[in-house]
Design a protein around this motif. Structure first.
Motif, PDB file in Angstrom:
ATOM      1  N   ILE A   1       1.017  -0.892  -0.056  1.00 58.39           N
ATOM      2  CA  ILE A   1      -0.003   0.197   0.322  1.00 58.39           C
ATOM      3  C   ILE A   1       1.011   1.247   0.194  1.00 58.39           C
ATOM      4  N   ASP A   2       0.727   2.099  -0.923  1.00 60.46           N
ATOM      5  CA  ASP A   2       1.575   4.190  -0.800  1.00 60.46           C
ATOM      6  C   ASP A   2       0.895   4.039  -0.014  1.00 60.46           C
ATOM      7  N   LEU A   3       0.937   4.905   0.561  1.00 56.39           N
ATOM      8  CA  LEU A   3       0.906   5.514   1.400  1.00 56.39           C
ATOM      9  C   LEU A   3       0.654   7.374   0.798  1.00 56.39           C
ATOM     10  N   LEU A   4       1.759   7.554   0.284  1.00 57.84           N
ATOM     11  CA  LEU A   4       2.036   9.119  -0.526  1.00 57.84           C
ATOM     12  C   LEU A   4       1.022   8.823  -1.603  1.00 57.84           C
ATOM     13  N   ALA A   5       0.760   7.977  -2.368  1.00 58.93           N
ATOM     14  CA  ALA A   5      -0.474   7.910  -3.513  1.00 58.93           C
ATOM     15  C   ALA A   5      -1.055   7.911  -2.980  1.00 58.93           C
ATOM     16  N   VAL A   6      -1.382   7.663  -2.351  1.00 55.95           N
ATOM     17  CA  VAL A   6      -3.148   7.200  -2.381  1.00 55.95           C
ATOM     18  C   VAL A   6      -3.313   8.879  -1.240  1.00 55.95           C
ATOM     19  N   ALA A   7      -2.492   9.271  -0.788  1.00 52.45           N
ATOM     20  CA  ALA A   7      -2.912  10.742  -0.142  1.00 52.45           C
ATOM     21  C   ALA A   7      -3.072  11.740  -1.496  1.00 52.45           C
ATOM     22  N   VAL A   8      -1.909  11.804  -2.691  1.00 55.32           N
ATOM     23  CA  VAL A   8      -2.263  12.225  -3.951  1.00 55.32           C
ATOM     24  C   VAL A   8      -3.648  11.982  -4.357  1.00 55.32           C
ATOM     25  N   VAL A   9      -3.949  11.089  -4.456  1.00 52.57           N
ATOM     26  CA  VAL A   9      -5.378  10.751  -5.615  1.00 52.57           C
ATOM     27  C   VAL A   9      -6.566  11.286  -4.054  1.00 52.57           C
ATOM     28  N   LEU A  10      -6.075  10.848  -3.490  1.00 57.36           N
ATOM     29  CA  LEU A  10      -7.649  11.244  -2.525  1.00 57.36           C
ATOM     30  C   LEU A  10      -7.518  13.606  -2.360  1.00 57.36           C
TER      31      LEU A  10
END
Length: 279
Positions: A183-192
């Motif tokens: 799970i890529d936390l930074l990628a999730v944050a960017v998408v959100l």
């Protein structure tokens, strides 16, 4: 005449509509709409008209932003290393030509039928409801996967820029299958973050798109100029690793077309402009 209640108006209405799904599917799957129905009947059932908030330069910016997105920074290196080599130039030309031909088709439909449905509406008047549904579902999956890939590529680039290993941004979920459990936390944050901006306001999201598109173009110009200044022409014919294939076409014509299929990912998004035809 009063319109029939929505299938989602009450829980009982939803259960009734759910039970009618097989018969509705059999009736509507082969049915084909007309341009008049899309322009009048469907729009009238959608409710009150939405306020137009985009201007001509916003639409141009969204079109350029769809074609010159972050995908160009994510796919180029991989396609060049694995498939096309220096012939990635030709791969991009082939992919660009295919995207241009598709854009002409979208333009023709958008002029003929200026509605917000995009490809879904176009297919509904040509091949029917079921084909339109499949295409709409594929488009949703296309955007979800492409956005996830770009967001994950952002993590890799940021990690390389600040010297932090990519693994530091991710954690492993043991319950998920191997290969899909990071799970890529930074990628999730960017998408959100981008999702919240888009949901907040169409106007503000267009301004953000203009800013990011300008930065993308400046980055591309910078890379091109640095390539002419610092690049080595021997890279077109002699690889750094002697054991690797060499020449302008290290993997042959098939490698060029495989590379074109991969870099076409960079052009994903231009079709979204046609969904704004009502603007």
């Amino acid at each position: 005449m009063e319109s029939p209640p929505s299938s989602f108006s009450t829980f009982r209405s939803y259960l009734r509509a759910l039970a009618q799904t097989p018969s509705r599917f059999a009736h509507r799957a082969p049915s084909v709409s007309s341009s008049y129905e899309e322009l009048s009947w469907v729009k009238s059932r959608s409710g009150s008209n939405m306020h137009k908030s985009l201007r001509w330069y916003d639409l141009i910016g969204l079109g350029i932003g769809g074609m010159v997105g972050a995908g160009v920074f994510v796919t180029t290196g991989r396609a060049s290393r694995l498939y096309a080599g220096p012939a990635i130039l030709i791969s991009y030309a082939i992919a660009g030509l295919c995207a241009l031909l598709s854009a002409f088709c979208y333009t023709e439909f958008a002029v003929h039928m200026p509605v917000a449905g995009g490809a879904f509406s176009y297919l509904r008047i040509t091949f029917g409801e079921f084909s339109a549904f499949l295409t709409g579902a594929n488009l949703i999956m296309e955007y979800v996967m492409s956005n996830a890939a770009v967001a994950r590529g952002f993590t890799s680039y940021l990690s390389a820029a600040i010297g932090i290993p990519t693994a530091k941004w991710r954690f492993t979920a043991a319950a998920l299958p191997k290969g899909f459990n990071e799970i890529d936390l930074l990628a999730v944050a960017v998408v959100l973050t981008v999702t919240l901006i888009i949901c907040y306001s169409t106007r503000e999201s267009s301004i953000l798109n203009m800013i990011l598109t300008t930065l993308h173009i400046l980055f591309i110009i910078f890379v091109v100029l640095m390539g002419f200044w610092k690049g080595d022409w021997n890279n077109f014919t002699r690889p750094m690793n002697p054991n690797s294939p060499s020449g302008f076409f290290p993997y042959g014509p098939s490698g060029v077309f495989n590379g074109a299929a991969m870099v076409y990912f960079s052009y994903i998004g231009y079709d979204a402009v046609s969904t704004m035809a009502e603007e």
